[in-house]
Design a protein around this motif. Sequence first.
Motif, PDB file in Angstrom:
ATOM      1  N   PHE A  29       0.767  -1.173   0.062  1.00  0.00           N
ATOM      2  CA  PHE A  29       0.103  -0.051  -0.144  1.00  0.00           C
ATOM      3  C   PHE A  29       0.905   1.277   0.046  1.00  0.00           C
ATOM      4  N   GLU A  30       1.011   1.621  -1.179  1.00  0.00           N
ATOM      5  CA  GLU A  30       1.942   2.792  -1.343  1.00  0.00           C
ATOM      6  C   GLU A  30       1.362   4.117  -0.542  1.00  0.00           C
ATOM      7  N   GLY A  31       2.490   4.671   0.102  1.00  0.00           N
ATOM      8  CA  GLY A  31       2.149   5.693   0.902  1.00  0.00           C
ATOM      9  C   GLY A  31       1.651   5.648   2.467  1.00  0.00           C
ATOM     10  N   LEU A  32       1.492   4.373   2.798  1.00  0.00           N
ATOM     11  CA  LEU A  32       0.811   4.082   4.172  1.00  0.00           C
ATOM     12  C   LEU A  32       2.032   4.532   5.196  1.00  0.00           C
ATOM     13  N   ARG A  33       3.097   3.944   4.869  1.00  0.00           N
ATOM     14  CA  ARG A  33       3.995   4.052   5.752  1.00  0.00           C
ATOM     15  C   ARG A  33       4.323   5.411   6.265  1.00  0.00           C
ATOM     16  N   GLU A  34       4.367   6.385   5.187  1.00  0.00           N
ATOM     17  CA  GLU A  34       5.063   7.639   5.357  1.00  0.00           C
ATOM     18  C   GLU A  34       3.870   8.499   6.164  1.00  0.00           C
ATOM     19  N   ARG A  35       2.637   7.910   5.775  1.00  0.00           N
ATOM     20  CA  ARG A  35       1.172   8.504   6.333  1.00  0.00           C
ATOM     21  C   ARG A  35       1.256   8.459   7.817  1.00  0.00           C
ATOM     22  N   ILE A  36       1.577   7.303   8.205  1.00  0.00           N
ATOM     23  CA  ILE A  36       1.574   7.216   9.825  1.00  0.00           C
ATOM     24  C   ILE A  36       2.803   7.534  10.705  1.00  0.00           C
ATOM     25  N   ILE A  37       3.887   7.724   9.806  1.00  0.00           N
ATOM     26  CA  ILE A  37       4.991   8.560  10.358  1.00  0.00           C
ATOM     27  C   ILE A  37       4.563   9.950  10.477  1.00  0.00           C
ATOM     28  N   GLU A  38       4.056  10.499   9.448  1.00  0.00           N
ATOM     29  CA  GLU A  38       3.464  11.913   9.627  1.00  0.00           C
ATOM     30  C   GLU A  38       2.651  12.054  10.734  1.00  0.00           C
ATOM     31  N   TYR A  39       1.806  11.347  10.843  1.00  0.00           N
ATOM     32  CA  TYR A  39       0.800  11.252  12.084  1.00  0.00           C
ATOM     33  C   TYR A  39       1.459  11.313  13.462  1.00  0.00           C
ATOM     34  N   VAL A  40       2.503  10.486  13.499  1.00  0.00           N
ATOM     35  CA  VAL A  40       3.327  10.570  14.972  1.00  0.00           C
ATOM     36  C   VAL A  40       4.173  11.659  15.052  1.00  0.00           C
ATOM     37  N   GLY A  41       4.645  12.278  13.902  1.00  0.00           N
ATOM     38  CA  GLY A  41       5.555  13.681  14.000  1.00  0.00           C
ATOM     39  C   GLY A  41       4.669  14.659  14.459  1.00  0.00           C
ATOM     40  N   PHE A  42       3.080  14.790  14.100  1.00  0.00           N
ATOM     41  CA  PHE A  42       2.269  15.554  14.345  1.00  0.00           C
ATOM     42  C   PHE A  42       2.041  15.550  15.948  1.00  0.00           C
ATOM     43  N   ILE A  43       1.839  14.332  16.428  1.00  0.00           N
ATOM     44  CA  ILE A  43       1.596  14.245  17.804  1.00  0.00           C
ATOM     45  C   ILE A  43       2.793  14.671  18.788  1.00  0.00           C
ATOM     46  N   ALA A  44       4.081  14.297  18.133  1.00  0.00           N
ATOM     47  CA  ALA A  44       5.073  14.698  18.819  1.00  0.00           C
ATOM     48  C   ALA A  44       5.234  16.289  19.014  1.00  0.00           C
ATOM     49  N   LYS A  45       5.045  16.976  17.681  1.00  0.00           N
ATOM     50  CA  LYS A  45       5.193  18.368  17.949  1.00  0.00           C
ATOM     51  C   LYS A  45       4.312  18.845  18.756  1.00  0.00           C
ATOM     52  N   LYS A  46       3.076  18.374  18.767  1.00  0.00           N
ATOM     53  CA  LYS A  46       2.052  19.133  19.721  1.00  0.00           C
ATOM     54  C   LYS A  46       2.512  19.154  21.229  1.00  0.00           C
ATOM     55  N   LEU A  47       3.367  17.909  21.390  1.00  0.00           N
ATOM     56  CA  LEU A  47       3.683  17.763  22.892  1.00  0.00           C
ATOM     57  C   LEU A  47       5.015  18.382  23.366  1.00  0.00           C
ATOM     58  N   GLU A  48       5.620  18.995  22.336  1.00  0.00           N
ATOM     59  CA  GLU A  48       6.744  19.609  22.556  1.00  0.00           C
ATOM     60  C   GLU A  48       6.736  20.697  23.847  1.00  0.00           C
ATOM     61  N   PRO A  49       5.776  21.490  23.845  1.00  0.00           N
ATOM     62  CA  PRO A  49       5.702  22.262  24.955  1.00  0.00           C
ATOM     63  C   PRO A  49       5.757  21.960  26.408  1.00  0.00           C
ATOM     64  N   TYR A  50       5.653  20.401  26.699  1.00  0.00           N
ATOM     65  CA  TYR A  50       5.374  20.026  27.839  1.00  0.00           C
ATOM     66  C   TYR A  50       6.513  19.012  28.477  1.00  0.00           C
ATOM     67  N   ALA A  51       7.173  18.816  27.151  1.00  0.00           N
ATOM     68  CA  ALA A  51       8.290  17.666  27.562  1.00  0.00           C
ATOM     69  C   ALA A  51       9.263  17.490  26.618  1.00  0.00           C
ATOM     70  N   GLU A  52      10.333  16.954  26.928  1.00  0.00           N
ATOM     71  CA  GLU A  52      11.356  16.939  25.847  1.00  0.00           C
ATOM     72  C   GLU A  52      11.051  15.493  25.128  1.00  0.00           C
ATOM     73  N   ILE A  53      10.811  15.792  23.829  1.00  0.00           N
ATOM     74  CA  ILE A  53      10.151  14.657  23.075  1.00  0.00           C
ATOM     75  C   ILE A  53      11.209  13.778  22.404  1.00  0.00           C
ATOM     76  N   TYR A  54      11.153  12.443  22.565  1.00  0.00           N
ATOM     77  CA  TYR A  54      12.109  11.826  21.780  1.00  0.00           C
ATOM     78  C   TYR A  54      11.262  10.814  20.704  1.00  0.00           C
ATOM     79  N   ASN A  55      11.227  11.138  19.465  1.00  0.00           N
ATOM     80  CA  ASN A  55      10.646  10.308  18.520  1.00  0.00           C
ATOM     81  C   ASN A  55      11.332   9.322  17.746  1.00  0.00           C
ATOM     82  N   TYR A  56      11.047   8.120  18.144  1.00  0.00           N
ATOM     83  CA  TYR A  56      11.648   7.151  17.427  1.00  0.00           C
ATOM     84  C   TYR A  56      11.489   6.749  15.982  1.00  0.00           C
ATOM     85  N   GLY A  57      10.114   7.100  15.634  1.00  0.00           N
ATOM     86  CA  GLY A  57       9.749   6.863  14.196  1.00  0.00           C
ATOM     87  C   GLY A  57       8.765   5.657  14.389  1.00  0.00           C
ATOM     88  N   LEU A  58       9.125   4.728  13.408  1.00  0.00           N
ATOM     89  CA  LEU A  58       8.273   3.663  13.036  1.00  0.00           C
ATOM     90  C   LEU A  58       8.905   2.322  13.526  1.00  0.00           C
TER      91      LEU A  58
END
Length: 500
Positions: A29-58
């Motif tokens: 399924f083309e694009g699915l992998r990149e799509r969910i990596i984009e999702y977790v990046g969005f969450i990580a960015k939203k949480l940055e004001p409240y903690a030091e965020i370490y995003n491993y990825g997939l």
Amino acid sequence: MEQNTKLKPTHQAKVGIYTVGLKAYWPQFEGLRERIIEYVGFIAKKLEPYAEIYNYGLVDCSDEGHKAGEWFKKQDVDLVFCHAGTYVSSDAVLPVHQICKAPVIVLNLQPTTQVNYAKTSTGEWLAHCGACPVPEMSNAFERAGIPFRVISGLLGLDYTPAISVTNENTAHRPEAVRAYKEMKEWCLAAGVKRTLRNSRFGFLGSNFHGMLDMYSDYTMLQAQTGIHVEIIEMCDLNERVQKVTEEEIEKKLVEIKDMFQISGDSQADPIAKKPTDEQLRWSSHIAVGQEKMVKDYNLDALVYYYHSVPGNPYQDIQGGFIVGHSLLTANGIPCAGEGDIKTGIAMKICDTLNTGGSYCEIVTADYEDGTILLGHDGPFHIKISNGKPILRGMGLYHGKQGTGVSVEAKVMSGPVTMLGLTQTGAGKLKMIISEGISTDAEIMQVGNTQTHVKFPVDIDTYFTNWFQHAPTHHCAMSIGHNAELFVKVAQMMDCDYVVL
């Protein structure tokens, strides 16, 4: 020391995050992998004001799970969010948390409120089926003895990815707002745990003699909270008091007069008078010495009590304690009297969360207004004061030696939360949490802090509920309704708790 400036910074949590999916999907399924990596990046960015965020990825297979676990362990994270991006077999997830022992919270956040049924392909559906693997993860965690929690809701994107065939802009939805509030609170709670683990509590003097609820084992406290207890003698403070300069006293006096209102004589209480210039100057002198001691010992909080014999020079020093300790409390160094280190920890929790944390005990009940007055003869958290706190000269400190200046004030009106920290018969710390509303009702002019608090139940029912949990007779008052947040702190610290 300037008002509203913390002497020492608190510690943000280190929070790990990763997303999951099945490796077999990517070539299908083309694009699915990149799509969910984009999702977790969005969450990580939203949480940055409240903690030091370490995003491993997939993480998409067991080998990757082992790598992620080692990476999070190396980063010394306090908490790990596992984002359920799409279906994944649980053998990829379990190794992460067998290796990294930080608490885990699974994020079941759907990107849309509703799929486009007419246009959704299998690949599109898989981007929205994050809930599918959560039962399998839960089963694996349970059987492996790994505690876990799940936050469910909407992803909360403020845009729709180009690959999507449905509306994914859900930022305004209550399901997204609630989910991010929970995530924020977990980040803040983890920050409290890290802050306590790196905190140095000064213990100056002793407990108030005979207050059995105050007595605690320093080793037990360090074992359960991570705090270091530095035992300090009055001669340590006296050494610094003796070195205070006239210039330092004058500068501190300006700070005190800027922060406090100077009272006249109380009309009701003959021992509560307008502070004399000599009393104010002595409080300023002691406050400079207190600040020097805190800095020299690198303290994050201070617990104190000194019961001298009449005529002892240290009696004069302790007579000047309250103003300086209130200044320190306002600047991020909570100070708890009567040697109550457990309440000192509760105050530090509140202060770390920027909710105040003023030192309280029961003053009296008002059955006409349906309120309980809570307060103490000091110190007071000035940042949550209803107007300028008042300084009163005290002809005596009731039940204690000496005379000096005390703080008379009440907490700002509105939602408040009481946080008590007690100790069970088994030696386990226990949080007692209750929410109420502070009111702007009349208080006594006796040089004590007092705040009327109305709780959801009648006075006698509240008293019964409170007392049956064997509290200490002190607690910390915070502003805002913080029960959900304090519960998360208790869970992060593996501390018993009850919400009244």
